[in-house]
Scaffold this motif. Structure first.
Motif, PDB file in Angstrom:
ATOM      1  N   ARG A   1      -4.422  -6.453   8.180  1.00 37.98           N
ATOM      2  CA  ARG A   1      -5.045  -5.652   7.158  1.00 37.98           C
ATOM      3  C   ARG A   1      -5.157  -3.947   7.894  1.00 37.98           C
ATOM      4  O   ARG A   1      -5.234  -3.897   8.953  1.00 37.98           O
TER       5      ARG A   1
ATOM      6  N   ALA B   1      -9.398   3.954   6.421  1.00 40.16           N
ATOM      7  CA  ALA B   1      -9.333   4.259   5.035  1.00 40.16           C
ATOM      8  C   ALA B   1     -10.797   5.322   4.486  1.00 40.16           C
ATOM      9  O   ALA B   1     -11.045   5.296   3.295  1.00 40.16           O
TER      10      ALA B   1
ATOM     11  N   LEU C   1       0.169   0.957   2.469  1.00 41.27           N
ATOM     12  CA  LEU C   1      -0.904   0.301   2.045  1.00 41.27           C
ATOM     13  C   LEU C   1      -0.677  -0.922   1.412  1.00 41.27           C
ATOM     14  O   LEU C   1       0.405  -1.257   1.305  1.00 41.27           O
TER      15      LEU C   1
ATOM     16  N   ASP D   1      -2.018  -4.314  -0.816  1.00 43.89           N
ATOM     17  CA  ASP D   1      -3.213  -4.753  -1.731  1.00 43.89           C
ATOM     18  C   ASP D   1      -3.009  -5.938  -2.659  1.00 43.89           C
ATOM     19  O   ASP D   1      -1.679  -6.369  -2.617  1.00 43.89           O
TER      20      ASP D   1
ATOM     21  N   TRP E   1      -8.416  -1.999  -4.173  1.00 41.52           N
ATOM     22  CA  TRP E   1      -8.440  -1.213  -2.887  1.00 41.52           C
ATOM     23  C   TRP E   1      -7.615  -0.114  -2.600  1.00 41.52           C
ATOM     24  O   TRP E   1      -8.152   1.197  -2.108  1.00 41.52           O
ATOM     25  N   VAL E   2      -6.502  -0.229  -3.050  1.00 43.78           N
ATOM     26  CA  VAL E   2      -5.553   0.988  -3.170  1.00 43.78           C
ATOM     27  C   VAL E   2      -6.107   2.064  -3.932  1.00 43.78           C
ATOM     28  O   VAL E   2      -6.182   3.333  -3.647  1.00 43.78           O
TER      29      VAL E   2
ATOM     30  N   SER F   1      -8.380  -3.407   4.216  1.00 46.72           N
ATOM     31  CA  SER F   1      -7.731  -3.741   3.095  1.00 46.72           C
ATOM     32  C   SER F   1      -7.636  -5.440   2.873  1.00 46.72           C
ATOM     33  O   SER F   1      -8.215  -5.971   3.891  1.00 46.72           O
TER      34      SER F   1
END
Length: 248
Positions: free
Chosen positions: A118, A124, A146, A148, A154-155, A236
């Motif tokens: 993660r 982040a 990234l 997700d 989340w992105v 993430s």
């Protein structure tokens, strides 16, 4: 690392990039002007991307922030770096390492760091994004790898966070990821100045991967309702179990 493949290194051909997201990072860097680039990497692993930068832009001064000293020693021993390289690995985490760098010292800042599969929360949040924006040159390019779930919630929040400091943003990923068909990686591009979108579109169209570019109105739709993270950020999502990467 942590049960997931981290790097693929081809010692006799550093231009061979196997992982999709690494190819996307390289595609983005290729849009920068010719010649050596000052690149700061947050996350080192097998040093695949620094090797590629050295091979394609010889003489580029590169700083790698990688806190896992045992991993770095293993990589140096088993897959040595090329001669006369200018890659310097510092045994510190990303936020600590960036805070020690000068304002406007990097043409490119690449964030590609994971713990337990993660992206750490500290990479982040607004505190980290602020350091990236400070270190990046006015015409520089910041990149994030990234990961997700389908829906990319989340992105979307991470992009909303970064765009408060680096207003010009775009997203690269395979069509399967962008269409929400599976958990996967995407690459965020961000800068103080407008991105070379025409060049990006052309390069995306030429890639052998089924890749898409989200920018402008298409990216705005993806980000609809996304709330930026606070100073500390959030991790993430957990990656799916092995063999369960496709959602449908």
């Amino acid at each position: 690392m942590d049960g997931a493949p981290q790097s693929h290194v081809q010692p006799d051909d550093p231009t061979l990039l196997v992982f999709e997201y690494v190819q996307h990072l390289a595609l983005a860097i290729d849009t920068m002007p010719p010649g050596p680039l000052g690149v700061t990497h947050v996350g080192g692993a097998g040093l695949t991307l620094p090797r590629w930068v050295e091979a394609t832009r010889p003489g580029s001064p590169q700083i790698v922030l990688e806190p896992d000293e045992a991993l770095t020693e293993l990589v140096r021993r088993e897959v040595p770096l090329p001669r006369r390289h200018r890659i310097r690995v510092r045994p510190v985490d990303g936020l600590t390492g960036l805070r020690a760098l000068r304002d406007g010292s990097a043409d490119v800042v690449v964030t590609d760091a994971y713990a337990g599969g993660r992206v750490p929360a500290e990479l982040a949040g607004t505190a980290y994004a602020n350091e990236v924006a400070r270190v990046l040159r006015p015409t520089g390019l910041a990149l994030w790898n990234l990961a997700d779930e389908p829906g990319m919630r989340w992105v979307s929040r991470l992009v909303a966070t970064v765009s408060t400091l680096l207003p010009h943003v775009a997203l690269l990923a395979t069509h399967e990821v962008l269409k929400g068909r599976r958990f996967g990686n995407s690459v965020l591009l961000a800068g103080h100045a407008p991105l070379p979108l025409e060049t990006l579109r052309r390069e995306v169209a030429r890639t052998s991967l089924p890749t898409g570019l989200r920018e402008g109105a298409a990216l705005t739709r993806l980000l609809a309702g996304a709330k930026p993270f606070g100073e500390a950020g959030e991790q993430s999502p957990h990656p799916p179990e092995t063999g369960r990467w496709r959602a449908r």
